[in-house]
Design a protein around this motif. Structure first.
Motif, short mmCIF file in Angstrom:
data_model
loop_
_atom_site.label_atom_id
_atom_site.label_comp_id
_atom_site.label_asym_id
_atom_site.label_seq_id
_atom_site.Cartn_x
_atom_site.Cartn_y
_atom_site.Cartn_z
N LYS A 70 -3.00 -10.85 -10.26
CA LYS A 70 -4.16 -9.95 -10.33
C LYS A 70 -4.34 -9.21 -9.01
O LYS A 70 -4.61 -8.01 -8.98
N ASN A 71 -4.17 -9.92 -7.89
CA ASN A 71 -4.28 -9.31 -6.57
C ASN A 71 -3.19 -8.27 -6.37
O ASN A 71 -3.44 -7.20 -5.80
N ILE A 72 -1.97 -8.57 -6.81
CA ILE A 72 -0.87 -7.61 -6.70
C ILE A 72 -1.21 -6.32 -7.45
O ILE A 72 -1.05 -5.22 -6.92
N ARG A 73 -1.70 -6.46 -8.67
CA ARG A 73 -2.08 -5.26 -9.45
C ARG A 73 -3.19 -4.48 -8.77
O ARG A 73 -3.19 -3.25 -8.75
N LYS A 74 -4.16 -5.19 -8.18
CA LYS A 74 -5.28 -4.54 -7.48
C LYS A 74 -4.76 -3.75 -6.28
O LYS A 74 -5.12 -2.57 -6.10
N LEU B 183 -0.09 -1.25 -2.03
CA LEU B 183 1.15 -1.98 -2.29
C LEU B 183 2.13 -1.06 -3.00
O LEU B 183 1.82 -0.49 -4.06
N LEU B 184 3.30 -0.88 -2.40
CA LEU B 184 4.33 -0.02 -2.99
C LEU B 184 5.30 -0.81 -3.86
O LEU B 184 5.76 -0.33 -4.88
N LEU B 185 5.66 -1.99 -3.40
CA LEU B 185 6.63 -2.85 -4.10
C LEU B 185 6.21 -4.30 -3.95
O LEU B 185 5.68 -4.68 -2.92
N ALA B 186 6.53 -5.10 -4.96
CA ALA B 186 6.32 -6.54 -4.86
C ALA B 186 7.29 -7.20 -5.82
O ALA B 186 7.63 -6.65 -6.86
N GLY B 187 7.72 -8.38 -5.45
CA GLY B 187 8.57 -9.12 -6.35
C GLY B 187 9.05 -10.42 -5.74
O GLY B 187 9.03 -10.58 -4.52
N PRO B 188 9.47 -11.34 -6.63
CA PRO B 188 9.92 -12.65 -6.16
C PRO B 188 11.39 -12.64 -5.76
O PRO B 188 12.16 -11.78 -6.20
N PHE B 189 11.76 -13.62 -4.93
CA PHE B 189 13.16 -13.87 -4.62
C PHE B 189 13.66 -14.96 -5.57
O PHE B 189 12.88 -15.83 -5.99
N LYS B 190 14.92 -14.94 -5.88
CA LYS B 190 15.52 -15.92 -6.78
C LYS B 190 15.29 -17.35 -6.31
O LYS B 190 15.00 -18.24 -7.10
N GLY C 20 9.60 -17.66 -3.05
CA GLY C 20 8.95 -16.70 -2.18
C GLY C 20 9.02 -15.30 -2.76
O GLY C 20 9.34 -15.11 -3.93
N GLY C 21 8.73 -14.33 -1.95
CA GLY C 21 8.73 -12.97 -2.45
C GLY C 21 8.56 -11.95 -1.34
O GLY C 21 8.58 -12.28 -0.16
N LEU C 22 8.37 -10.70 -1.76
CA LEU C 22 8.28 -9.59 -0.83
C LEU C 22 7.18 -8.63 -1.26
O LEU C 22 7.03 -8.35 -2.45
N PHE C 23 6.41 -8.17 -0.31
CA PHE C 23 5.47 -7.06 -0.49
C PHE C 23 5.93 -5.94 0.44
O PHE C 23 6.34 -6.20 1.56
N VAL C 24 5.82 -4.70 -0.02
CA VAL C 24 5.95 -3.54 0.86
C VAL C 24 4.59 -2.87 0.82
O VAL C 24 4.16 -2.35 -0.20
#
Length: 129
Positions: free
Chosen positions: A57-61, A68-75, A78-82
């Motif tokens: 929900k926070n990512i969508r907000k 937030l330009l990009l977000a996603g998990p690592f295999k 963890g993950g990454l936000f830009v």
């Protein structure tokens, strides 16, 4: 006198062309890459599903606000936000507000990235390639 007028006209012509060319040059921009790093608490919580739902929900907000330009998990976890900010302080504030970070599931590392406009391109999600 004619030579001076000619030189002045030539100077203004050259200056106007130079100015027109610099308007179209890429501009320097700053983004912040945030690596979300799993902690020992990542799988200890009894309420992982709620924390994950609140995290999403926070990512969508953040995305809807243009932060937030990009977000996603690592295999491997963890993950990454830009994040779309030139302020490390803002980036840190936004990350610390994330429910998964607040719950201690992730620690984070922020890296400032300098580039020029037009260098960050995203694939077309409608593409069938």
């Amino acid at each position: 006198m004619k030579d001076k007028k000619f030189l002045i006209m030539l100077f203004f012509l050259f200056a106007s062309q130079l100015f027109a060319q610099t308007e179209n040059l890429p501009k320097n921009v700053v983004y912040h890459f945030v690596e979300l790093i799993p902690t020992e608490k990542s799988f200890e919580s009894t309420d992982l599903q709620k924390i994950q739902m609140d995290h999403m929900k926070n990512i969508r907000k953040l995305a809807s606000e243009g932060k937030l330009l990009l977000a996603g998990p690592f295999k491997d976890g963890g993950g990454l936000f830009v994040l779309n900010t030139d302020s490390t302080e803002k980036a840190e504030k936004w990350v610390k507000e994330d429910p998964a970070v607040k719950a201690g599931r992730f620690k984070f590392k922020i890296r400032t990235w300098y580039t020029q406009t037009g260098m960050l391109t995203l694939e077309n999600l409608n593409s069938k390639d």
